[in-house]
Design a protein around this motif. Structure first.
Motif, short mmCIF file in Angstrom:
data_model
loop_
_atom_site.label_atom_id
_atom_site.label_comp_id
_atom_site.label_asym_id
_atom_site.label_seq_id
_atom_site.Cartn_x
_atom_site.Cartn_y
_atom_site.Cartn_z
N THR A 52 -26.77 -18.54 7.34
CA THR A 52 -25.40 -18.69 6.87
C THR A 52 -25.05 -17.51 5.96
O THR A 52 -25.78 -17.22 5.01
CB THR A 52 -25.25 -19.99 6.07
OG1 THR A 52 -25.75 -21.06 6.87
CG2 THR A 52 -23.79 -20.26 5.74
N LEU A 63 -22.00 -17.22 10.58
CA LEU A 63 -23.42 -17.33 10.88
C LEU A 63 -23.90 -16.09 11.62
O LEU A 63 -23.15 -15.48 12.37
CB LEU A 63 -23.66 -18.55 11.80
CG LEU A 63 -23.10 -19.89 11.33
CD1 LEU A 63 -23.32 -20.95 12.40
CD2 LEU A 63 -23.76 -20.32 10.03
N ILE A 64 -25.15 -15.72 11.37
CA ILE A 64 -25.75 -14.67 12.19
C ILE A 64 -27.07 -15.18 12.77
O ILE A 64 -27.62 -16.17 12.31
CB ILE A 64 -26.03 -13.37 11.39
CG1 ILE A 64 -27.01 -13.64 10.25
CG2 ILE A 64 -24.74 -12.76 10.88
CD1 ILE A 64 -27.63 -12.39 9.67
N ASN A 65 -27.49 -14.49 13.82
CA ASN A 65 -28.77 -14.79 14.44
C ASN A 65 -29.77 -13.76 13.93
O ASN A 65 -29.70 -12.59 14.27
CB ASN A 65 -28.62 -14.71 15.96
CG ASN A 65 -29.96 -14.59 16.67
OD1 ASN A 65 -31.00 -14.96 16.13
ND2 ASN A 65 -29.92 -14.07 17.88
N GLU A 76 -22.64 -8.78 12.85
CA GLU A 76 -21.93 -9.53 13.90
C GLU A 76 -21.90 -10.99 13.47
O GLU A 76 -22.78 -11.77 13.82
CB GLU A 76 -22.67 -9.40 15.23
CG GLU A 76 -22.33 -8.15 15.97
CD GLU A 76 -22.62 -8.30 17.45
OE1 GLU A 76 -23.29 -9.28 17.83
OE2 GLU A 76 -22.16 -7.44 18.22
N ILE A 77 -20.92 -11.34 12.71
CA ILE A 77 -20.91 -12.67 12.09
C ILE A 77 -19.97 -13.60 12.86
O ILE A 77 -18.84 -13.25 13.15
CB ILE A 77 -20.44 -12.56 10.62
CG1 ILE A 77 -21.36 -11.58 9.88
CG2 ILE A 77 -20.45 -13.93 9.96
CD1 ILE A 77 -20.90 -11.26 8.48
N THR A 78 -20.48 -14.76 13.20
CA THR A 78 -19.65 -15.76 13.88
C THR A 78 -18.98 -16.63 12.82
O THR A 78 -19.67 -17.30 12.06
CB THR A 78 -20.53 -16.66 14.77
OG1 THR A 78 -21.17 -15.85 15.74
CG2 THR A 78 -19.68 -17.72 15.47
N PRO A 79 -17.66 -16.61 12.78
CA PRO A 79 -16.99 -17.42 11.75
C PRO A 79 -17.19 -18.91 11.99
O PRO A 79 -17.35 -19.34 13.14
CB PRO A 79 -15.51 -17.06 11.91
CG PRO A 79 -15.43 -16.00 12.94
CD PRO A 79 -16.72 -15.91 13.65
N VAL A 80 -17.20 -19.69 10.96
CA VAL A 80 -17.25 -21.15 11.08
C VAL A 80 -15.92 -21.69 10.55
O VAL A 80 -15.71 -21.71 9.33
CB VAL A 80 -18.41 -21.75 10.27
CG1 VAL A 80 -18.48 -23.26 10.47
CG2 VAL A 80 -19.71 -21.10 10.65
N VAL A 118 -17.78 -19.13 2.93
CA VAL A 118 -18.73 -19.05 4.04
C VAL A 118 -18.14 -18.11 5.08
O VAL A 118 -17.14 -18.42 5.71
CB VAL A 118 -19.01 -20.43 4.66
CG1 VAL A 118 -19.86 -20.29 5.90
CG2 VAL A 118 -19.69 -21.33 3.64
N LEU A 174 -22.61 -15.71 3.31
CA LEU A 174 -21.55 -15.95 2.35
C LEU A 174 -20.83 -14.63 2.06
O LEU A 174 -21.48 -13.59 1.97
CB LEU A 174 -22.15 -16.51 1.05
CG LEU A 174 -23.03 -17.74 1.19
CD1 LEU A 174 -23.43 -18.25 -0.20
CD2 LEU A 174 -22.33 -18.83 1.97
N GLN A 184 -33.42 -17.25 14.08
CA GLN A 184 -33.06 -18.19 13.02
C GLN A 184 -31.59 -17.98 12.67
O GLN A 184 -31.12 -16.84 12.62
CB GLN A 184 -33.93 -17.93 11.79
CG GLN A 184 -33.76 -19.02 10.74
CD GLN A 184 -34.61 -18.76 9.50
OE1 GLN A 184 -34.91 -17.62 9.18
NE2 GLN A 184 -34.98 -19.82 8.83
N ILE A 185 -30.89 -19.09 12.49
CA ILE A 185 -29.48 -18.96 12.15
C ILE A 185 -29.33 -18.91 10.63
O ILE A 185 -29.85 -19.76 9.92
CB ILE A 185 -28.67 -20.11 12.77
CG1 ILE A 185 -28.66 -19.92 14.29
CG2 ILE A 185 -27.24 -20.12 12.23
CD1 ILE A 185 -27.85 -20.92 15.05
#
Lengths: 161, 977
Positions: free
Chosen positions: A52, A43-45, A29-33, A40, A54, A49-50
């Motif tokens: 990054t 981000l995942i939790n 479940e990756i949050t795009p930046v 990149v 790739l 901890q966050i």
């Protein structure tokens, strides 16, 4: 003797020395930046901890990865975490980055054990993959295992091909 | 350099020294303030702190540190004994010394590199003034005992000042040179060297310490051979007791020839000294040994004490009291009593005239040192737990009945988790006093440098803020306070002339208000002259001249925070503030805070900072764009604006090709979050949540049914139109909600802009997590956070967004101004009335107008037909005499040309009571120009006179408008003529 965690992008088998790997999971479940480097993925939790993530495909000039049922994240150790290993194992050659980083890969393979003699220097490049991302190559029975240069792969300023 | 590398020992020393130094400074300042009145307790506290630093430094062989603290100690000793008066100069020297000590402690390994010669010279000068011989060196003339090793052999030299030796001798003490081995005598016994030093101090006084490096050929041996630590020691104890008390073999202790030393230092006849020595130990003032107290006051036998001392020698770490209790010689209460007596005696000694302890003395609270990174980790873990709890609660929702009592368990867990998280947050809170504390010194030093008298008052030191905020607050506050001292507060003479007290006052105050912490810094200085600030701001281009007129005085004063305003020469003379104040504001805003200033010329200035309690948790609004969620910090969010589809064309428009939102007369640049972040525009179906691409090109391009209502005129490409129509044909689901805009109005500094988002969610308190180097290059984000459902979302950075979108605020300001002017013009136009007028000339170049509806007739007359009767002109009109009125008789206008043979009459309309109209008078004019309809607004500000209505430009001529009726009335023609 070295141990490698292996994984595949498309059909190619890649490896990273196990001492550099913190964990492997399927936390996709990756949050795009937006507006950041193209490799990149987001981000995942990871337990608070966050991390990054790739897209290793983009990074290696292959295609962007599609996330499927077999997709995995290879979470790498940070320099802090690695320093302990480095001291214990006397392996000054192990390098990684300061920030917690994970690599998105298509699928995960077994841990491969290779003798020093089996580990060969990498070709200048491998298909479209820039040689600077490669650390060495191990010939397996059916496959060629390409060992990644982790520090180079996750470096933020190395985007230009 | 340290003689032996025991890092933990050194770091203990550093921590302890820092604490000592922190405690010393306020005490020194108190000494200065109270002068001779200062309580002995304060002086002693300073003395003890310096003394213990000296001991530690000597032990760890930090030479410079030892030398400086030693010299300072000598000075303090004179002060303590009343032999030296407290003066500002003296305090300068001591405070500088404290600074130097702090610098050394901060980089302890390089402490010898800190230059201290100047400080030493000044300290020595002070001592010499007070008649003290400096750094007399004496030889430890101890006879080598049998089996003695070289370390304590004769020839050992110690640095001593006569003062401390004399003091010791006067108190009937003996001097001993002792040697302790680091391993054998200290560490192997399970005590640390610092504890060992404490031990020494408890039985006497350590005058000098040395690590004997020379005795060792090389460093390795230093470890192998055990390092010798030699010290000169003054005590009332006998030699064998000293050995026992210090737990050292007797052969390592050598007594000095007291008489010889006495002679060398005091030159006192031996007899007198002997007398002193003959004095009963009970009458000696120092030291109040526990054993002594026990035997004298509580009647414990000397034997028992001696046995206990012997035991102590074997059972190293026990205190003598504990041993006695163990042996049943005395009870614990007795020990407590004895200890109290000891304490009292020592205090009595320290403060001969008992002084009530000052409230300002530092309170020792029950506390632990905890590493900050551990707290941060705990805080993260607690956050994790909260997430876990949320997930659990969600997973079990609706199933509380399945397990009996589950609901109660969940509720309890919920509560405890929240409490835990809050508690951990609390651990990061620190009293703001740790920042405020240093300003007393800053103000004092500046006042002295500037020749001013400034009193700093501090309130609310106990108010707590997150550690990270406290740390970042120091610099901005220092800046503000320095400005206060430097510029705001006048010199004493100036103040006197202005009728103020000679001493200026700065009040530094922290207090809670509305979930925030406010810090106000107010002074009673000269204040800030708004006019000068404005003038400078205009010169610097910080504000445009035309805009300046609209600024309130308060706005103007706050211009000093504007970037570009900050140069030293700007306001220094007038008012003072303004030096780098934009940096101050930036720093405060970085903390999520806010700064503003109030001032009154001649009365003073007040700077107010508003700060959040913590940085770690910020209130924010969660919004959605392109199917992704983002958090917007509330501190940047001014308001939410909802523009409905039908309002779009009224409220959103293009300026210089970019969309803007009209909000209460202001024009705000408008961007789409999706566009700025370069994400595909998408909207989510409200029911199904399915995402669709949003094809609208511009913000005011509304491809919806609303457009159709307005007819054609859509801007999109034809092909796209067709597609859109097809889509609409398929389903009409998008109307209503589809064309509406949710707009966040964000503020960055004084600029505001609108951001269109697709969705609005709840307000949430979020924990900010920093971004990694890999994701830092996008300036749009301030960080990331983890939501209750475990997903990561990005936190938007308002100033980064504005920059990324390339917003041109100045263009819009110009446009805003243009519009305001246009509006003003329109308003004026609206005030204009359509009038039908008759234009005529008085003198040929003067134009006049009268309303047609007030004119009865226009007549042409021959000049010859004008008759004069009784000073008034008449003419024949319809068989009667009609009085004539000339304009120049009543108004300041030129007369008609006398040579004209024919003139015109304007006959005003007079309405009778029965409604019939009659002619009563005629206004004589030279020419009738035109009868026209005009739409003008009259300027009535420049003219005045009977019947004058004002002026306006008609047919390119300045025309004076008249009311003929009023004019004739003014001419005295009213009733029946």
């Amino acid at each position: 003797m070295k141990q490698f965690a292996t994984f595949r992008l498309d059909d190619q088998l890649f490896g990273i020395e196990v001492m550099l790997v913190r964990e492997i999971n399927q936390h996709t479940e990756i949050t795009p930046v937006p507006q950041t480097a193209d490799f990149v993925r987001g981000l995942i939790n990871l337990r608070g901890q966050i991390i990054t993530i790739l897209d290793l495909g983009v990074r290696l000039d292959l295609a962007a990865r599609e996330i499927g049922a077999k997709s995995h994240i290879v979470v790498l150790k940070t320099e802090d975490e690695l320093s302990l290993v480095r001291a214990r194992e006397g392996r000054d050659d192990l390098m990684t980055g300061e920030d917690p980083v994970g690599l998105l890969v298509d699928s995960i393979g077994d841990v491969v054990v290779a003798e020093e003699a089996e580990i060969e220097p990498p070709p200048p490049n491998l298909g479209d993959i820039d040689g600077r991302f490669l650390s060495s190559v191990v010939e397996l029975k059916q496959d060629v295992l390409v060992i990644l240069n982790v520090a180079e792969t996750i470096q933020e300023n190395g985007q230009e091909a | 350099m340290s003689g032996f590398a025991d890092d933990s020992l050194i770091s203990d020393f550093v921590v302890e020294s820092r604490e000592n130094l922190d405690a010393i400074e306020p005490d020194l300042l108190a000494m200065e303030q109270e002068g001779a009145e200062v309580s002995q307790e304060i002086i002693n506290r300073v003395f003890r702190a310096i003394h213990s630093m000296k001991g530690g430094a000597g032990f760890l062989a930090f030479e410079s540190l030892k030398k400086l603290s030693h010299t300072m100690e000598s000075v303090l000793m004179r002060v303590r004994d009343g032999q030296m008066a407290i003066s500002p100069d003296l305090m300068d020297v001591l405070l500088n010394g404290v600074d130097k000590l702090r610098a050394m402690v901060d980089d302890i390994q390089a402490s010898d590199d800190v230059p201290i010669e100047e400080d030493l010279t000044r300290l020595h000068a002070i001592l010499e003034e007070g008649g003290v011989a400096i750094d007399s060196t004496i030889q430890a003339q101890a006879a080598p005992a049998e089996g003695t090793d070289e370390a304590s052999s004769p020839g050992k030299t110690f640095d001593l000042d006569a003062e401390s030796v004399r003091a010791a001798l006067e108190h009937g003490m003996r001097l001993f040179a002792a040697t302790a081995y680091i391993h054998q005598d200290i560490q192997d016994k399970g005590i640390t060297p610092l504890e060992f030093l404490d031990n020494i101090e408890s039985v006497g006084s350590c005058l000098d310490t040395q690590i004997d490096m020379d005795a060792l050929p090389n460093l390795e041996q230093c470890i192998e051979e055990d390092l010798a630590f030699t010290f000169l020691f003054a005590t009332v104890l006998e030699e064998d007791l000293v050995a026992m008390a210090l737990e050292l073999p007797e052969d390592q202790i050598a007594a000095l020839d007291t008489d010889a030393v006495k002679e060398q230092f005091i030159g006192e006849p031996e007899g007198a000294a002997a007398q002193n020595e003959a004095a009963s130990p009970a009458q000696t003032e120092l030291p109040h040994m526990l054993g002594q107290i026990l035997s004298e006051r509580l009647g414990v036998s000397a034997d028992a004490i001696h046995t206990a001392l012997g035991k102590q020698k074997q059972g190293y770490k026990r205190k003598i009291g504990e041993i006695l209790v163990e042996q049943g010689v005395i009870s614990e209460t007795q020990i407590a009593e004895a200890l109290q007596i000891q304490k009292d005696l020592r205090a009595e000694k320290a403060a001969p005239a008992p002084v009530a302890a000052k409230a300002s003395s530092p309170q020792v609270s029950e506390s632990l040192r905890v590493r900050v990174d551990l707290l941060t980790r705990l805080m993260n873990t607690a956050g994790e737990l909260v997430l876990g709890r949320n997930q659990l609660l969600r997973a079990l929702e609706g199933r509380e009945d399945v397990v009996a009592g589950l609901a109660a368990i969940l509720q309890n867990m919920d509560l405890v988790t929240t409490e835990l998280q809050e508690g951990i947050m609390q651990t990061r809170m620190q009293p703001i006093g740790s920042v405020f504390g240093k300003f007393t010194r800053v103000v004092r030093d500046m006042a002295r440098d500037l020749g001013k008298e400034i009193d700093l008052q501090v309130e609310g030191s106990e108010v707590e803020l997150d550690k990270s905020i406290i740390e970042l607050l120091g610099d901005p506050l220092t800046h503000i306070i320095r400005n206060c001292c430097d510029h705001a507060i006048e010199t004493p003479d100036e103040r006197e002339r202005a009728g103020k007290r000679r001493g200026g006052r700065i009040l530094l105050r922290a207090y809670h208000e509305g979930g925030q912490v406010n810090i106000s810094i107010s002074d009673d200085g000269r204040g800030i002259d708004a006019k000068r600030v404005l003038q400078k701001a205009i010169e610097k281009g910080v504000v445009q001249e035309d805009k300046a007129a609209k600024l309130s005085e308060r706005d103007i004063v706050n211009l000093v925070f504007a970037p570009g305003f900050s140069t030293a020469e700007v306001v220094t003379e007038v008012s003072g503030r303004g030096v780098g104040m934009d940096v101050v504001r930036t720093n405060i805003e970085k903390l999520g805070g806010h700064i503003e200033m109030d001032t009154e010329v001649g009365v003073g200035t007040n700077v107010l900072l508003r700060l959040p309690l913590t940085l770690a948790i910020i209130p924010s609004l969660v919004v959605g764009a392109s199917g992704q969620r983002f958090a917007v910090p509330q501190v940047n969010l001014v308001e939410l604006v909802w523009v409905r589809a039908v309002e779009v064309k009224d409220r959103i428009e293009q300026v210089h090709g970019a969309p803007v939102l009209r909000l209460r007369g202001r024009l705000l640049p408008l961007v789409r979050l999706s566009d700025v972040l370069n994400m595909p525009r998408a909207y989510a179906e409200p029911d199904s949540g399915a995402a669709h691409e949003d094809r609208r090109e511009g913000i005011i391009d509304r491809r919806s049914t609303v457009v159709e209502e307005e007819g054609a005129g859509e801007t999109g490409a034809a092909a796209e139109d067709a597609e859109a129509h097809a889509e609409r044909g398929a389903s009409d689901r998008r109307e209503n909600w589809r064309g509406d805009y949710n707009i966040l109005v964000l503020q960055v500094g004084s600029n505001r802009f609108g951001v269109i988002v697709d969705e609005l969610f709840d307000s949430e308190e979020i924990v900010v997590k920093p971004l990694s180097a890999l994701t830092k290059d996008c300036q749009c984000f301030a960080g990331a956070t983890i939501m209750g459902d475990g997903r990561v979302i990005m936190i938007l950075d308002a100033s980064g967004l504005a920059e990324e979108a390339g917003l041109h605020f100045s263009d819009l300001e110009a446009e805003e101004k243009r519009r305001l002017e246009e509006e003003a013009r329109k308003e004026a136009a609206a005030a204009a009335v359509r009038r039908s007028i008759i234009l005529f000339n008085g003198a040929p170049d003067e134009f006049f107008a009268v309303p047609q509806d007030k004119v009865l007739r226009l007549e042409r007359i021959e000049t010859a037909n004008i008759e004069e009767v009784g000073g008034r002109e008449f003419t024949q009109y319809r068989g009667a005499g009609l009085p004539l009125v000339r304009l120049d008789h009543y108004l300041s206008v030129n007369p008609l040309p006398p040579e004209a043979s024919a003139l015109f009459l304007i006959i005003p309309k007079h309405v009778q009571e029965d409604g019939s109209r009659e002619a009563r008078a005629g206004i004589v004019v030279s020419n009738i120009v035109d009868a026209v309809d005009v739409e003008v607004s009259l300027d009535d500000s420049t003219l005045s006179g009977p019947g004058l209505k004002g002026s306006a430009i008609v047919q390119d001529k300045l025309t004076v408008f008249l009311d003929p009726t009023e004019l004739t009335a003014a001419a005295g023609i009213e009733g029946d003529a």
